[in-house]
Design an enzyme around this catalytic site. Sequence first.
Site, PDB file in Angstrom:
ATOM      1  N   GLU A   3       0.808  -1.216   0.000  1.00 58.66           N
ATOM      2  CA  GLU A   3       0.000   0.000   0.000  1.00 58.66           C
ATOM      3  C   GLU A   3       0.842   1.267   0.000  1.00 58.66           C
ATOM      4  O   GLU A   3       0.326   2.361   0.259  1.00 58.66           O
ATOM      5  CB  GLU A   3      -0.972  -0.026   1.178  1.00 58.66           C
ATOM      6  CG  GLU A   3      -1.948  -1.192   1.047  1.00 58.66           C
ATOM      7  CD  GLU A   3      -3.002  -1.229   2.135  1.00 58.66           C
ATOM      8  OE1 GLU A   3      -2.928  -0.400   3.069  1.00 58.66           O
ATOM      9  OE2 GLU A   3      -3.905  -2.080   2.054  1.00 58.66           O
ATOM     10  N   LYS A   7     -15.613  -1.484   1.765  1.00 63.06           N
ATOM     11  CA  LYS A   7     -14.832  -1.984   0.631  1.00 63.06           C
ATOM     12  C   LYS A   7     -15.815  -2.561  -0.391  1.00 63.06           C
ATOM     13  O   LYS A   7     -16.482  -3.561  -0.112  1.00 63.06           O
ATOM     14  CB  LYS A   7     -13.850  -3.068   1.075  1.00 63.06           C
ATOM     15  CG  LYS A   7     -12.723  -2.564   1.979  1.00 63.06           C
ATOM     16  CD  LYS A   7     -11.868  -3.718   2.467  1.00 63.06           C
ATOM     17  CE  LYS A   7     -10.645  -3.238   3.229  1.00 63.06           C
ATOM     18  NZ  LYS A   7      -9.887  -4.374   3.823  1.00 63.06           N
TER      19      LYS A   7
END
Length: 427
Positions: free
Chosen positions: A205, A337
């Site tokens: 990330e 999500k």
Amino acid sequence: MSKIVDILAREILDSRGNPTVQAEVILDSGAEGSAMVPSGASTGAREAIELRDGDASRYGGKGVLKAVENVRGPIKAALTGMDAADQAAIDRRLIELDGSDNKGVLGANAILAVSLATAHAAAADAKKPLYAYLNRSGEFLLPVPMMNIINGGAHADNSIDMQEFMILPVGAPSFREALRYGAEVFHALKKVLSDRGLATGVGDEGGFAPNLPSNEAAIGIILEAIEKAGYRPGEDICLGLDVASSEFYSDGIYTLASEGRRFTSEEFSDHLAAWVDKYPIVSIEDGMAENDWHGWGIHTDRLGRRIQLVGDDLFVTNPAILKQGIEARIANSILIKVNQIGTLTETLEAIHIARKAGYTSVVSHRSGETEGTTIADIAVATCTGQIKTGSLSRSDRIAKYNRLLKIEEELGDKARYGGRGAVKNLA
């Protein structure tokens, strides 16, 4: 009414070099929409199922040709002629067509790609950006970015057990300034790590992934970087954690392998509470494991009136599971999500349920991302006030931040920055 006349799909690569699905929806007006699907590394057991080919001769079995064919075949056949503006009907048809309770027949990756692409096409047909098309309130909120600047756990190959150590620029006056705060701390952190002879490579990330003597050491280094960049911890910038505790929970015990320590649910909750006492931590995600609802009860009793407690693996963006959690009075926030649930309609429903119950929502990326920026528009459209989309490096993460900069510019004084008021218990 703009009818769907064609749906295209292809196998593309995500930020980890693994295959994923891209879909395009074309309307009779000539408007088009496209969407790409992300993929997670640490996944909740109750997430919607992405369909992989399992053919070891291609991409180590991770190909998505079956999902692509499902879009080109049964999904296209079922949706052709439907009104793209009726998102609820589109998503309902997709769910019915799949017929399972986890979207595992057609694949959540196939279904989500089409669901999101349809919204993009309908927005294009309405000649509106997606955030304006999806917005129902007439109000717009630019989200506080939760920037994952030290990666651990399943997102990095290092000694840190916990998955994400984040900074939240809650004291910034605008999103643009919040992004600057974060970038400056990111570069200060790189210098701190380099000066100590620690690795400055990044994880999935975009955050740094050094080997550290303990999980707590990551907090100390970040606080040093915040001050080195000229900011005040707890005022300008606060801290957030994604413990991702399901990854190291087994048989009722939480094991921090890098430290050789084992905790019961109550002991681990005490451990996290001690950190909250000591450091400017304002948000903890998945502090307890997804199946440890007893532990979540302890955790919420201890910290639920002090800080934001986010359920990710706990709720998996599932409206039904979220309702159960609200009834059980566990957590006070949900991570959103889109690929955990698999359709835009269900995603928006989860946000609505959370808001009605007084829970906050944090729109989130996945560790396996694409250059797609749909989640940036969703965060602004729904006024969640928080977004989690990685660190200040890797273009798959920066794409979302740059999209938010453009949205902020377009909206001008029609939007405000979430700031401290966006985070549960911080205002």
